[in-house]
Design a protein around this motif. Structure first.
Motif, PDB file in Angstrom:
ATOM      1  N   THR A  98       0.822  -1.208   0.000  1.00 45.91           N
ATOM      2  CA  THR A  98       0.000   0.000   0.000  1.00 45.91           C
ATOM      3  C   THR A  98       0.856   1.258   0.000  1.00 45.91           C
ATOM      4  N   VAL A  99       1.942   1.257   0.768  1.00 46.83           N
ATOM      5  CA  VAL A  99       2.835   2.428   0.805  1.00 46.83           C
ATOM      6  C   VAL A  99       3.460   2.664  -0.566  1.00 46.83           C
ATOM      7  N   ALA A 100       3.925   1.595  -1.213  1.00 49.22           N
ATOM      8  CA  ALA A 100       4.534   1.733  -2.546  1.00 49.22           C
ATOM      9  C   ALA A 100       3.532   2.292  -3.547  1.00 49.22           C
ATOM     10  N   LEU A 101       2.307   1.780  -3.506  1.00 48.56           N
ATOM     11  CA  LEU A 101       1.278   2.260  -4.435  1.00 48.56           C
ATOM     12  C   LEU A 101       0.927   3.716  -4.148  1.00 48.56           C
ATOM     13  N   ALA A 102       0.758   4.067  -2.868  1.00 53.59           N
ATOM     14  CA  ALA A 102       0.380   5.440  -2.517  1.00 53.59           C
ATOM     15  C   ALA A 102       1.483   6.434  -2.880  1.00 53.59           C
ATOM     16  N   LEU A 103       2.744   6.090  -2.595  1.00 52.94           N
ATOM     17  CA  LEU A 103       3.842   7.008  -2.888  1.00 52.94           C
ATOM     18  C   LEU A 103       4.051   7.170  -4.392  1.00 52.94           C
ATOM     19  N   LEU A 180       2.853  -2.342 -10.889  1.00 49.57           N
ATOM     20  CA  LEU A 180       2.325  -1.150 -10.239  1.00 49.57           C
ATOM     21  C   LEU A 180       2.007  -0.022 -11.210  1.00 49.57           C
ATOM     22  N   ILE A 181       2.372  -0.173 -12.475  1.00 48.42           N
ATOM     23  CA  ILE A 181       2.179   0.928 -13.426  1.00 48.42           C
ATOM     24  C   ILE A 181       0.704   1.258 -13.611  1.00 48.42           C
TER      25      ILE A 181
END
Length: 314
Positions: A98-103, A180-181
């Motif tokens: 979630t952190v990777a996606l949000a950032l 994630l793109i």
């Protein structure tokens, strides 16, 4: 700056206390038996009583609340009823996703919004300005989950450039980045549409002030005036929206993670609700509330750093 931070920190703690009360009340005090909700209407009374004892439901509500808060402060959110492991372990396992996606979504949002907003302001009332406003209006009106489906149909099904969903793990950074793109694009395209309009309006207002005209009269290039002089002085309303949007990106990831089948906190809370996993749902709702409150606190601090005149007014 010290008194200002103390005031904002006191407000932060008071808000978190109020939020914790609301979350606890919603999950434990409202009408209904949590044990019956978790095990179902056909569960035997012995199993219900054992679960009530395990969850501490037989204790008075104030005692349960204090025990829950004390455990949360130590990182102990209890045991997950559906996974059979500590809730804190589940959160630690899913949080990086979630952190990777949000950032990544917030970074893409900032880049797109600044480029579009500055370009629109620099070409005020021209074709470029109208084009940016038209695209941003479409973005504002487009739901992120519907845009996600369109992106999957175009880039995954038709062109086969990117995976349609799932996550291969962090062991292969390139494969993880490719996964994630599309989720990042789905969040960023919608959020940047809102922010671009704010950047444009703030830039236009700052461009009308005397210092901008003086800089142009001094022979500075239009690009230098826009990026080095106008944009820094137009940041206060932009920072306001950025703080609100970061909270929106984090909570919006709940839907996007389920669309793309990503193993993050968003998918975990959906699974926990479906499985009637009360301790996990309670911990995740509180965690998302903390993120929203902390985002607002950081926005206030950013205000004070950008414009010291605001410290005495807040």
């Amino acid at each position: 700056m010290g008194p200002f931070l103390l005031r904002r920190a006191a407000g932060l703690l008071a808000t978190l206390f109020a939020v914790s009360l609301v979350v606890f009340a919603a999950m434990n005090i409202l009408p209904g038996d949590p044990a019956l909700t978790i095990l179902g209407l056909d569960a035997p009374e012995e199993a219900l009583e054992a679960l009530r004892l395990q969850l501490g439901l037989n204790e008075p509500a104030p005692q349960r609340y204090l025990a829950w808060v004390w455990g949360a402060l130590q990182g102990d959110f209890g045991m997950s009823q559906s996974f059979g492991v500590p809730v804190s372990g589940l959160i630690a396992e899913r949080l990086p996703m979630t952190v990777a996606l949000a950032l990544s979504a917030m970074g893409a949002t900032l880049i797109l919004a600044l480029l579009m907003g500055v370009f629109a302001a620099a070409n005020h009332r021209g074709p470029g300005d109208w084009g940016v406003m038209f695209l941003s209006q479409i973005g504002v009106a487009t739901p992120a989950f519907w845009l996600s489906i369109l992106l999957v149909l175009l880039f995954a099904v038709t062109l086969r450039w990117l995976p349609p969903g799932g996550f291969p793990g962090w062991e292969d950074p390139l494969a993880a980045a490719r996964a994630l793109i599309l989720p990042t694009a789905a969040l960023a395209l919608v959020q940047s549409a809102v922010l671009a309009r704010v950047v444009r309006s703030s830039m236009l207002e700052a461009m009308r002030l005397d210092y901008a005209r003086t800089a142009r009269a001094a022979g500075l290039s239009r690009r230098r005036v826009l990026w080095r002089h106008v944009l820094p002085n137009a940041l206060v309303p932009i920072v306001t929206i950025v703080g609100m949007q970061f909270a929106g990106v984090v909570t919006g990831a709940i839907v996007i993670e389920n669309v793309f089948y990503l193993p993050g906190l968003g998918r975990l809370i959906f699974q926990s609700i479906a499985n009637r996993d009360l301790p996990t749902v309670q911990a995740l709702v509180m965690l998302f509330a903390v993120i929203v409150v902390m985002a607002n606190f950081l926005v206030d601090v950013a205000y004070a750093l950008i414009d010291p005149r605001l410290r005495g007014r807040m």
